[in-house]
Structure formats: C-alpha cells, structure tokens
Design a protein around this motif. Structure first.
Motif, PDB file in Angstrom:
ATOM      1  N   ASP A   1      63.861  54.826  25.270  1.00 43.41           N
ATOM      2  CA  ASP A   1      64.918  54.830  24.270  1.00 43.41           C
ATOM      3  C   ASP A   1      65.994  55.804  24.750  1.00 43.41           C
ATOM      4  OD1 ASP A   1      66.580  54.887  22.091  1.00 43.41           O
ATOM      5  OD2 ASP A   1      64.994  55.237  20.618  1.00 43.41           O
ATOM      6  N   ARG A   2      67.110  55.269  25.204  1.00 42.40           N
ATOM      7  CA  ARG A   2      68.173  56.080  25.786  1.00 42.40           C
ATOM      8  C   ARG A   2      69.280  56.402  24.782  1.00 42.40           C
ATOM      9  NH1 ARG A   2      66.388  55.684  30.856  1.00 42.40           N
ATOM     10  NH2 ARG A   2      65.507  53.691  31.552  1.00 42.40           N
ATOM     11  N   ARG A   3      69.068  56.075  23.532  1.00 48.69           N
ATOM     12  CA  ARG A   3      70.086  56.341  22.525  1.00 48.69           C
ATOM     13  C   ARG A   3      70.084  57.818  22.140  1.00 48.69           C
ATOM     14  NH1 ARG A   3      67.998  52.206  18.204  1.00 48.69           N
ATOM     15  NH2 ARG A   3      66.134  53.394  18.777  1.00 48.69           N
ATOM     16  N   ALA A   4      71.261  58.286  21.727  1.00 44.72           N
ATOM     17  CA  ALA A   4      71.391  59.683  21.331  1.00 44.72           C
ATOM     18  C   ALA A   4      70.639  59.930  20.030  1.00 44.72           C
ATOM     19  CB  ALA A   4      72.869  60.039  21.159  1.00 44.72           C
ATOM     20  N   GLY A   5      70.191  61.176  19.844  1.00 42.45           N
ATOM     21  CA  GLY A   5      69.493  61.519  18.610  1.00 42.45           C
ATOM     22  C   GLY A   5      68.344  62.469  18.869  1.00 42.45           C
ATOM     23  N   ALA A   6      67.745  62.914  17.789  1.00 46.59           N
ATOM     24  CA  ALA A   6      66.664  63.893  17.887  1.00 46.59           C
ATOM     25  C   ALA A   6      65.312  63.217  18.088  1.00 46.59           C
ATOM     26  CB  ALA A   6      66.638  64.750  16.616  1.00 46.59           C
ATOM     27  N   TRP A   7      64.383  63.981  18.636  1.00 45.80           N
ATOM     28  CA  TRP A   7      62.993  63.558  18.815  1.00 45.80           C
ATOM     29  C   TRP A   7      62.112  64.450  17.947  1.00 45.80           C
ATOM     30  CZ3 TRP A   7      61.831  59.335  21.784  1.00 45.80           C
ATOM     31  CH2 TRP A   7      62.853  58.854  22.607  1.00 45.80           C
ATOM     32  N   PRO A   8      60.909  63.981  17.552  1.00 43.72           N
ATOM     33  CA  PRO A   8      60.270  62.694  17.866  1.00 43.72           C
ATOM     34  C   PRO A   8      60.876  61.535  17.064  1.00 43.72           C
ATOM     35  CG  PRO A   8      58.903  63.950  16.360  1.00 43.72           C
ATOM     36  CD  PRO A   8      60.049  64.854  16.728  1.00 43.72           C
ATOM     37  N   ARG A   9      60.496  60.294  17.475  1.00 42.96           N
ATOM     38  CA  ARG A   9      60.986  59.083  16.831  1.00 42.96           C
ATOM     39  C   ARG A   9      59.820  58.140  16.594  1.00 42.96           C
ATOM     40  NH1 ARG A   9      66.306  57.958  20.687  1.00 42.96           N
ATOM     41  NH2 ARG A   9      67.231  60.048  20.430  1.00 42.96           N
ATOM     42  N   ASP A  10      59.952  57.353  15.546  1.00 39.10           N
ATOM     43  CA  ASP A  10      58.904  56.391  15.189  1.00 39.10           C
ATOM     44  C   ASP A  10      59.377  54.973  15.503  1.00 39.10           C
ATOM     45  OD1 ASP A  10      57.271  58.429  14.200  1.00 39.10           O
ATOM     46  OD2 ASP A  10      58.211  58.332  12.219  1.00 39.10           O
ATOM     47  N   TYR A  11      58.422  54.158  15.980  1.00 36.63           N
ATOM     48  CA  TYR A  11      58.730  52.784  16.363  1.00 36.63           C
ATOM     49  C   TYR A  11      57.628  51.855  15.865  1.00 36.63           C
ATOM     50  CZ  TYR A  11      61.609  55.297  19.767  1.00 36.63           C
ATOM     51  OH  TYR A  11      62.490  56.149  20.371  1.00 36.63           O
ATOM     52  N   PRO A  12      57.993  50.729  15.257  1.00 38.56           N
ATOM     53  CA  PRO A  12      56.999  49.694  14.995  1.00 38.56           C
ATOM     54  C   PRO A  12      56.929  48.739  16.187  1.00 38.56           C
ATOM     55  CG  PRO A  12      59.041  49.158  13.863  1.00 38.56           C
ATOM     56  CD  PRO A  12      59.289  50.446  14.618  1.00 38.56           C
ATOM     57  N   VAL A  13      55.762  48.572  16.764  1.00 36.83           N
ATOM     58  CA  VAL A  13      55.553  47.636  17.872  1.00 36.83           C
ATOM     59  C   VAL A  13      54.697  46.490  17.352  1.00 36.83           C
ATOM     60  CG1 VAL A  13      54.593  47.288  20.172  1.00 36.83           C
ATOM     61  CG2 VAL A  13      55.752  49.434  19.620  1.00 36.83           C
ATOM     62  N   ARG A  14      55.262  45.298  17.353  1.00 39.01           N
ATOM     63  CA  ARG A  14      54.523  44.114  16.913  1.00 39.01           C
ATOM     64  C   ARG A  14      53.849  43.473  18.120  1.00 39.01           C
ATOM     65  NH1 ARG A  14      56.408  38.507  16.270  1.00 39.01           N
ATOM     66  NH2 ARG A  14      54.820  37.390  15.115  1.00 39.01           N
ATOM     67  N   TYR A  15      52.634  42.988  17.937  1.00 38.07           N
ATOM     68  CA  TYR A  15      51.918  42.301  19.014  1.00 38.07           C
ATOM     69  C   TYR A  15      51.306  41.024  18.474  1.00 38.07           C
ATOM     70  CZ  TYR A  15      47.505  43.721  16.905  1.00 38.07           C
ATOM     71  OH  TYR A  15      46.464  43.883  16.026  1.00 38.07           O
ATOM     72  N   TRP A  16      51.062  40.080  19.366  1.00 35.65           N
ATOM     73  CA  TRP A  16      50.293  38.895  19.019  1.00 35.65           C
ATOM     74  C   TRP A  16      49.665  38.325  20.287  1.00 35.65           C
ATOM     75  CZ3 TRP A  16      55.576  39.169  18.859  1.00 35.65           C
ATOM     76  CH2 TRP A  16      56.305  38.277  19.652  1.00 35.65           C
ATOM     77  N   ILE A  17      48.639  37.514  20.096  1.00 36.77           N
ATOM     78  CA  ILE A  17      47.925  36.875  21.199  1.00 36.77           C
ATOM     79  C   ILE A  17      47.944  35.368  20.972  1.00 36.77           C
ATOM     80  CG2 ILE A  17      45.697  36.627  22.382  1.00 36.77           C
ATOM     81  CD1 ILE A  17      45.065  39.499  21.564  1.00 36.77           C
TER      82      ILE A  17
END
Length: 444
Positions: A227-243
């Motif tokens: 994630d190369r966007r400006a802003g503070a850390w830490p950051r939360d991300y939802p990662v969706r998966y499927w099979i």
C-alpha cells in the motif's frame, strides 16, 4: 504454456495501463482534459478487478522428474523478487551406499533470460544428501526441496531450470516464461499467491508442488500486501478469498480482516475449514479499497482426500459400476458405514498402476472422467448417467470423433472411434436438444 503466457502478458498489460493512468493523474491538474480522460479509463479498469494470472507449475522433460513453482514476491524495500522452489522426489535420484547410509548429489541450475536488453541472471549449486536407510530413498512423498530468491528488474523473462543427478551428462530441464511486474507506481495490491498449509501452531508451511493430500483441510495462502498511499500506520484491510473447482463452481469463500504495520508485509489467509475431494482447484484472493480491486490466484491439485463418505459413497458406486465387476460393486454396496473407507481403498489399491508412489493414477483418471462427463454430456440427470457419459467413463476420450448433421429422414449423429482395440460407438440426437443416445452397438 503459450496460453498461460498470453494470459500473464494480458494481465500485466492492464497493470501497465493502470500505471500510465496513475502517472497521468499526478502530472495533470484536476480540471485538465488529460486528467478527465485518465479518470474515465481508470473507471473502466476498476469496473472489474485487475487480475494477475496464475503462473503454472514448470515440469521437467525427462528423468529426474521435478516440478518448479515460481512466485513473484516483494523485498522489504518494495522491489520485486522472484522465488523459485524446485521439488525432486527421492525416488528420481541415484543413491549410492555410503558409510552412514545412502548418499546422492543433485545439481541445480536456474537461468533467467530477459526479453529486454540485459544480462542473464541465475545461479548454479550442488545439494548433497544423506539418508540413514534405503527405505527412505523410495518412500512415497520423500523429496528434496530447493528454494532460491532472485532480484529481477521488472520485465518479461524466459526461465530455464535444470536438475542433474548422479553421473548423468544431460540434465533434466523445464522452461517457461514469467512476467515480473513493476509494482512501484501501483497504489494498492497483492503480490503472487504461494500455497501451503497452516501448521498446528499457525505457522505457514509452503507446498511448492501444489499437490495436496489429506492436509488439504489446512490449506493456506501467503502473499505480500503493498500500500503506497499516504497516511498513518497500522492499517486494516479486508481480504476476500474463494476456491473454485475445475468446473468454475465456488466451493469455499470467506473474508479475512488483516492489520498491517507497514507496506510490503507478508500476510497469510487460511480458510476456517475445508473438505475438498480429489480434483483440480483455484485459490483466488482479492483486496479492494473503494472502487479499486486487485486479484491474484493460484491453481492446485488435491490428489488424496481419503474415501468418499456417507451418501457420496453410495452415489459414486453408480459411475464406478461402469469400470468395475458387478460382484465388486455388490460387495461395496453391502458394506457397513464403518467398513466403507477400507473397502474403497482396497478397491483402488488393486488398480493402482504405480503402488510405490503417492499418486494412484487410476483413481485420479476415474474422477477426471466423471467430472468431464458431468460437464459435457446433456441428459435428464447427471451427465455421467448419459450414454455418452457412460462410454466416456469406461473407455476414456475417443481417438477420433465424427459429427453428421441431420438429413431429411435421419437425426444428427456423433460417432466415436477407439483404436486400441478398435471400437466404434454411434450416438443419435433423437429429440434435437443435444441429448445423444447410443444406437450402436446395441449390446454395449
């Protein structure tokens, strides 16, 4: 390999377009025609996720047989790197008696040839092996796994991998192409998926062969999130998966909420529970923020999932009857639930053409034919119940097919010819809806 190469190139052509759009937005002001055009193009791209295509396994052309898994990853500084994992089964090596057991030496070579002007990149090294007894050298599932990571500038490369065992003058080789993307101007995304299993304490254990057995219930995927966007850390991300299975049906899905302390951090996504039967699958992961989404995928195989259970056991006895003796099916059908697993495994052990290997090729081929018949042959029930499905499961794909269109008096025909031994089957589409029935030989 050519088709897979085209898919990789197409996917990263989209990445190049995205980079150009992002650069244009930086260069032009918010009210300029250039920015407006860039935003229109970006909107058309983000209507569906940008997609990094699956990199297929590389397979050798001779003994010693091996597979190689290529994974594009990220270094801590955000620059791309390419990890190569080579798997050589012990039984493919030349072992010699040694004072402390049995010894072998394997030579590995990895070379990347850039399509753009530049020098080759690679390495060559030896790996000595020593095991305590001969039984280990032929034990199913025992392999040597070598992993090397190479710093490759973004671009397209031809990869050549060689493995030489013992005194052989000619190495076994595998070749292919790989695209190393330029992630530096992409704001948010995922690097390639590396498949493995989640250990008992939660640690990730890679499975570079992408061939799973009963450990498929612990399937996990590791990838680098940037994630190369400006802003503070830490950051939360939802990662969706499927099979998806090999018919495209979704067999598992979920979302993982991940918290990262910095960009380029490896993340592991493991489904809560899986019950995958034998077959081919694709693991897909997607990250999205706002209208932008990035998707990566990896194909894998389940080669040993244990016997079918309960209703699935009884259902599979019908297509199994196409290749088995009637007395065998009767015995399996009468088994008590507690004895079905042992009966199923005994049935296929008798048909295993290579009993000293972990793969039972006869069992895998049976399920491949059942799946193919289910997808391709129309009927009023499952495709494997059709006449075409039954013949396909029993004899496999025909050596030659012939289609004859309808005439004024005759319905459309499809003719299948098998050469060894010679057999001919004639199917007729009597109702005109593609549901072919066997009309010859009538005794089949």
């Amino acid at each position: 390999m050519a088709g897979s190469t085209r898919r990789v190139a197409t996917a990263f052509d989209c990445v190049s377009v995205l980079v150009n759009v992002w650069t244009a937005c930086r260069r032009y002001g918010p009210d300029t025609p250039g920015r407006i055009a860039a935003l229109v193009l970006a909107g058309s791209l983000f209507g569906s996720a940008l997609h990094a295509a699956d990199l297929p396994l590389l397979r050798s052309d001779r003994v010693p047989q091996f597979t190689a898994d290529l994974v594009v990853s990220l270094r801590p500084d955000g620059e791309p790197a390419l990890a190569v994992s080579i798997v050589v089964p012990y039984r493919q090596l030349e072992w010699l008696k040694a004072p402390l057991g049995y010894a072998a030496v394997v030579e590995f070579t990895v070379v990347f040839e850039p399509d753009h002007p530049g020098a080759q990149i690679g390495d060559s090294w030896d790996r000595p092996l020593l095991v305590a007894d001969f039984s280990t050298t032929v034990k199913a599932g025992s392999s040597v796994i070598e992993r090397r990571t190479f710093d490759l500038p973004p671009g397209r490369y031809r990869v050549r991998i060689g493995v030489r065992a013992g005194d052989s003058d000619v190495p076994s080789t595998a070749t292919g192409h790989v695209e190393v993307p330029d992630y530096s101007r992409v704001p948010l995304g995922l690097a390639d998926v590396e498949l493995g299993v989640a250990g008992l304490s939660g640690e990730f254990q890679p499975v570079p062969s992408r061939a799973f057995g009963r450990n498929a219930s612990r399937l996990a995927a590791r990838m680098a999130l940037f994630d190369r966007r400006a802003g503070a850390w830490p950051r939360d991300y939802p990662v969706r998966y499927w099979i998806n299975d090999d018919t495209g049906n979704e067999v598992a899905t979920g979302t993982r909420s991940l918290s990262l302390s910095h960009s380029n951090e490896p993340v592991v996504v493991a489904p809560d529970s899986l019950d995958l039967f034998l077959g081919s699958y694709v693991f897909v992961a997607e990250i999205g923020q706002g209208d932008s989404r990035w998707r990566v995928e990896r194909s894998f195989e389940v080669e040993d999932s244990g016997p079918p259970r309960g209703r699935e056991f009884q259902r599979l006895l019908e297509p199994l009857s196409f290749i088995a003796d009637g007395h065998e099916i009767d015995r399996l059908r009468k088994l008590a639930p507690a004895d079905q697993a042992a009966g199923w495994e005994a049935f296929w052990q008798r048909r295993d053409p290579t009993p000293d290997t972990p793969r039972n090729e006869a069992l895998l081929e049976f399920f491949r034919r059942v799946r193919y018949a289910s997808r391709h042959f129309q009927t009023f029930g499952p495709g494997w119940r059709s006449d075409m499905g039954r013949i396909y499961i029993k004899y496999g794909p025909p050596d030659q097919t012939e289609s004859r269109p309808a005439t004024g008096s005759d319905a459309p025909l499809e003719i299948w010819d098998y050469n060894r031994p010679y057999r001919r089957f004639v199917f007729e589409d009597r109702d005109g809806f593609g549901r072919y029935v066997l009309v010859g030989p009538v005794t089949e």
